[in-house]
Design an enzyme around this catalytic site. Structure first.
Site, PDB file in Angstrom:
ATOM      1  N   LYS A  61     -13.380   0.125 -13.952  1.00  0.00           N
ATOM      2  CA  LYS A  61     -13.827  -1.126 -13.330  1.00  0.00           C
ATOM      3  C   LYS A  61     -14.323  -2.109 -14.399  1.00  0.00           C
ATOM      4  CE  LYS A  61     -12.854  -0.286  -9.019  1.00  0.00           C
ATOM      5  NZ  LYS A  61     -11.748  -1.037  -8.368  1.00  0.00           N
ATOM      6  N   THR A 112     -11.030   7.822  -0.244  1.00  0.00           N
ATOM      7  CA  THR A 112     -11.047   8.902  -1.225  1.00  0.00           C
ATOM      8  C   THR A 112     -12.468   9.337  -1.598  1.00  0.00           C
ATOM      9  OG1 THR A 112     -10.593   7.070  -2.734  1.00  0.00           O
ATOM     10  CG2 THR A 112      -8.796   8.597  -2.324  1.00  0.00           C
ATOM     11  N   ASP A 137       3.293   1.736  -4.936  1.00  0.00           N
ATOM     12  CA  ASP A 137       2.362   2.537  -5.738  1.00  0.00           C
ATOM     13  C   ASP A 137       2.006   1.648  -6.922  1.00  0.00           C
ATOM     14  OD1 ASP A 137       1.077   4.150  -7.550  1.00  0.00           O
ATOM     15  OD2 ASP A 137       2.409   5.863  -7.241  1.00  0.00           O
ATOM     16  N   VAL A 138       0.739   1.259  -7.019  1.00  0.00           N
ATOM     17  CA  VAL A 138       0.369   0.275  -8.052  1.00  0.00           C
ATOM     18  C   VAL A 138       0.581   0.782  -9.480  1.00  0.00           C
ATOM     19  CG1 VAL A 138      -1.283  -1.037  -6.643  1.00  0.00           C
ATOM     20  CG2 VAL A 138      -2.098   0.925  -8.006  1.00  0.00           C
ATOM     21  N   TYR A 180     -14.516   5.936 -13.509  1.00  0.00           N
ATOM     22  CA  TYR A 180     -14.550   4.823 -12.540  1.00  0.00           C
ATOM     23  C   TYR A 180     -15.262   3.631 -13.165  1.00  0.00           C
ATOM     24  CZ  TYR A 180     -15.029   2.411  -7.992  1.00  0.00           C
ATOM     25  OH  TYR A 180     -14.961   1.500  -6.958  1.00  0.00           O
ATOM     26  N   ASP A 196       0.857  -1.185   0.000  1.00  0.00           N
ATOM     27  CA  ASP A 196       0.000   0.000   0.000  1.00  0.00           C
ATOM     28  C   ASP A 196       0.895   1.239   0.000  1.00  0.00           C
ATOM     29  OD1 ASP A 196      -2.050   2.041   0.872  1.00  0.00           O
ATOM     30  OD2 ASP A 196      -3.264   0.250   1.176  1.00  0.00           O
TER      31      ASP A 196
END
Ligand SMILES: NC(=O)c1ccc[n+]([C@@H]2O[C@H](COP(=O)([O-])OP(=O)(O)OC[C@H]3O[C@@H](n4cnc5c(N)ncnc54)[C@H](O)[C@@H]3O)[C@@H](O)[C@H]2O)c1
Length: 249
Positions: free
Chosen positions: A158, A192, A62-63, A154, A36
């Site tokens: 997704k 967030t 950091d992905v 978003y 994370d």
């Protein structure tokens, strides 16, 4: 123990559903790498898991960084010898007051979609070498349907996770690498989230859920556990909504 001797990486593990998943996996005997951006929250959870008799370590990730993913995988192999499971769960909320904001589109694609691809890219070669593995990608009900209060980025990100999951499932099935997606519904608000944390918006959202309540993070962790474990050994490329019936309507 349902994950005895397995090594699992969980992203976004410092909070919410990732934290619940890391706790549960450790209870079920996995060695868990919590990844994370949130270093102190992650370190605190590692201590908690250790105190409860589990095995865990934290690594900052950091992905969106290919280099950090590569370091995470090589450090995991150095510490625990292999990677059996990846829970690609990290993400940022798409609820945004300006639903035509361009930066939000870019952020969504970068973190919620590309971050998931980079995770698969990083772990698949080592899973190929070790004879298989299970990847669970966290999508959302937002990967199926549009929502008024959510930025279209978003939904699109997704949705990308949902289809990338199927592509990877088909491409790597012969190598015993299973890839499935989990689709949480109305859950406790993300860090967030602003709009979906608003009590009025939340009450409206919950009214649309057949079960009449929001989900619990542990209910998503249980779905992750089933898909990560050998109990789901012939299941790949599926979508598992954990949504109180939302998508059944
Ligand atoms: N809460 C909901 O209502 C809901 C519903 C459906 C799907 N989801 C999805 O479930 C997943 C987990 O959400 P949550 O509710 O636990 O949210 P959360 O905000 O509690 O946790 C998300 C975690 O991801 C981490 N993260 C964010 N960006 C990152 C990055 N670039 N690199 C590494 N880590 C990063 C955060 O630090 C945080 O710890 C997300 O992918 C989210 O989109 C959430």
């Amino acid at each position: 123990m349902r994950l005895k001797d397995k090594v699992a990486i969980v992203t976004g593990a410092a909070s919410g559903m990732g934290a619940a998943t890391a706790r549960l996996f450790a209870q079920e005997g996995a060695k868990v790498v919590l990844a994370d951006l949130l270093v102190s929250e992650g370190a605190t959870l590692v201590e908690e898991i250790g105190a409860a008799g589990g095995e865990a370590r934290f690594q900052k990730l950091d992905v969106t960084s290919e280099a950090e993913w590569d370091a995470l995988v090589s450090d995991t192999i150095a510490a625990y010898g292999k990677v059996d499971i990846l829970i690609n769960n990290a993400g940022v909320s798409g609820s945004h007051p300006d639903i035509l904001n361009t930066n939000t589109w870019d952020e969504q694609m970068n973190i919620n979609a590309k971050g998931v691809f980079l995770g698969m890219r990083a772990v698949i070669p080592t899973m190929q070498k070790s004879g298989g593995g299970s990847i669970v990608n966290t999508s959302s009900i937002s990967g199926f349907v549009g929502q008024k209060f959510v930025h279209m980025g978003y939904n699109a990100a997704k949705g990308a996770v949902r289809l990338a999951t199927k592509a990877a499932a088909v491409q790597f099935a012969r190598e015993n690498i299973r890839v499935n997606s989990v689709h949480p519904g109305i859950m406790p608000a993300m860090r967030t989230s602003k709009m979906t944390a608003d009590p009025e918006v939340r009450a409206k959202m919950i009214r649309a859920v057949p079960a009449g309540r929001e989900g619990k993070v542990e209910e998503v962790a249980n779905a992750n556990l089933f898909l990560a474990s050998d109990e789901s050994s012939y299941i790949t490329g599926i979508e598992v909504p954990v949504d109180g019936g939302f998508l059944a309507q």
